[in-house]
Design a protein around this motif. Sequence first.
Motif, mmCIF file in Angstrom:
data_model
loop_
_atom_site.group_PDB
_atom_site.id
_atom_site.type_symbol
_atom_site.label_atom_id
_atom_site.label_comp_id
_atom_site.label_asym_id
_atom_site.label_seq_id
_atom_site.Cartn_x
_atom_site.Cartn_y
_atom_site.Cartn_z
ATOM 1 N N PRO A 3 -29.913 61.212 -73.624
ATOM 2 C CA PRO A 3 -31.110 61.357 -73.537
ATOM 3 C C PRO A 3 -31.766 62.172 -72.110
ATOM 4 O O PRO A 3 -32.834 62.291 -72.070
ATOM 5 N N ASN A 40 -31.901 66.623 -69.622
ATOM 6 C CA ASN A 40 -33.053 67.514 -69.536
ATOM 7 C C ASN A 40 -33.340 68.236 -68.292
ATOM 8 O O ASN A 40 -32.934 68.030 -67.252
ATOM 9 N N ASP A 91 -34.178 70.067 -73.463
ATOM 10 C CA ASP A 91 -33.059 69.456 -73.409
ATOM 11 C C ASP A 91 -31.911 70.196 -73.296
ATOM 12 O O ASP A 91 -32.020 71.320 -73.798
ATOM 13 N N THR A 119 -35.370 71.081 -78.501
ATOM 14 C CA THR A 119 -36.803 70.537 -78.316
ATOM 15 C C THR A 119 -37.051 69.074 -78.786
ATOM 16 O O THR A 119 -36.287 68.634 -79.504
ATOM 17 N N PRO A 120 -38.091 68.252 -78.537
ATOM 18 C CA PRO A 120 -38.161 67.149 -78.914
ATOM 19 C C PRO A 120 -38.383 66.942 -80.447
ATOM 20 O O PRO A 120 -37.805 65.823 -80.767
ATOM 21 N N THR A 172 -34.962 65.891 -81.772
ATOM 22 C CA THR A 172 -34.455 64.596 -81.371
ATOM 23 C C THR A 172 -35.127 63.756 -82.334
ATOM 24 O O THR A 172 -34.961 62.765 -83.031
ATOM 25 N N VAL A 173 -36.499 63.881 -82.518
ATOM 26 C CA VAL A 173 -37.425 63.021 -83.495
ATOM 27 C C VAL A 173 -36.935 63.128 -84.873
ATOM 28 O O VAL A 173 -36.807 61.837 -85.644
#
Length: 160
Positions: free
Chosen positions: A69, A72, A90, A122-123, A126-127
Motif C-alpha cells: 500500500p 505510490n 500506485d 488507480t484507487p 484497490t477498492v
Amino acid sequence: MTSYSSANAPRSFVYHPVFQTIVIAVILLAGPVLLVIGSSMNAADRELVASGSRTTGTVVEVNDGAEAPTHNFRVEYVASDASVHSVWADWAPDAKPAFGSSVTVIYSATEPSAALVEGHGTPGRTVAGLGGLLTVVSVVIVVVMAFGFARGRARRRRAG
C-alpha cells in the motif's frame, strides 16, 4: 489471598452475540458496497482515458515502503489552462518510477484536478479488489454458518 479463577472472569465483549452479529453484518455488506464503488471508480477512469487530455508530468515524490500500500508516487503536471496540479498513482514493484522522470498524465479538460497516470494503478482497482475479497470472505462465512446451523439442527433432532 484468593486465587484467580478464569471461570469467574468477565467475558470479553467479543463473545457477545450482538457484537458478533454486527461484525458479520458489516463484513457481509462492506464487500458488495466496496465492489460497486470500485467498479464505478474504474468506469470513471476508463471514461477519462477515452476522452481526457494528455500531458507530460514529472514525478516529484516516490514512496517506497516495505508494504504494497505504500508503493505510490506523486506526479505534478500543468493543465491546458496553465494551472498546476498533482496526482497520486500506485506502482508495481517491478515498475518503480524514478524521481524526476516524465510520465503521461490523463486529465479531464473540464476538471483538471481529476487525473490519472497512464499505465499505473488507480484507487478504483484497490477498492474493487478489496470489495471482491470481502465478498468472498462473506460468502465463506455464510456457508460455514449454514453448515454449522444444519449440523446443530440435525444433532438436536437425533437427541430429542
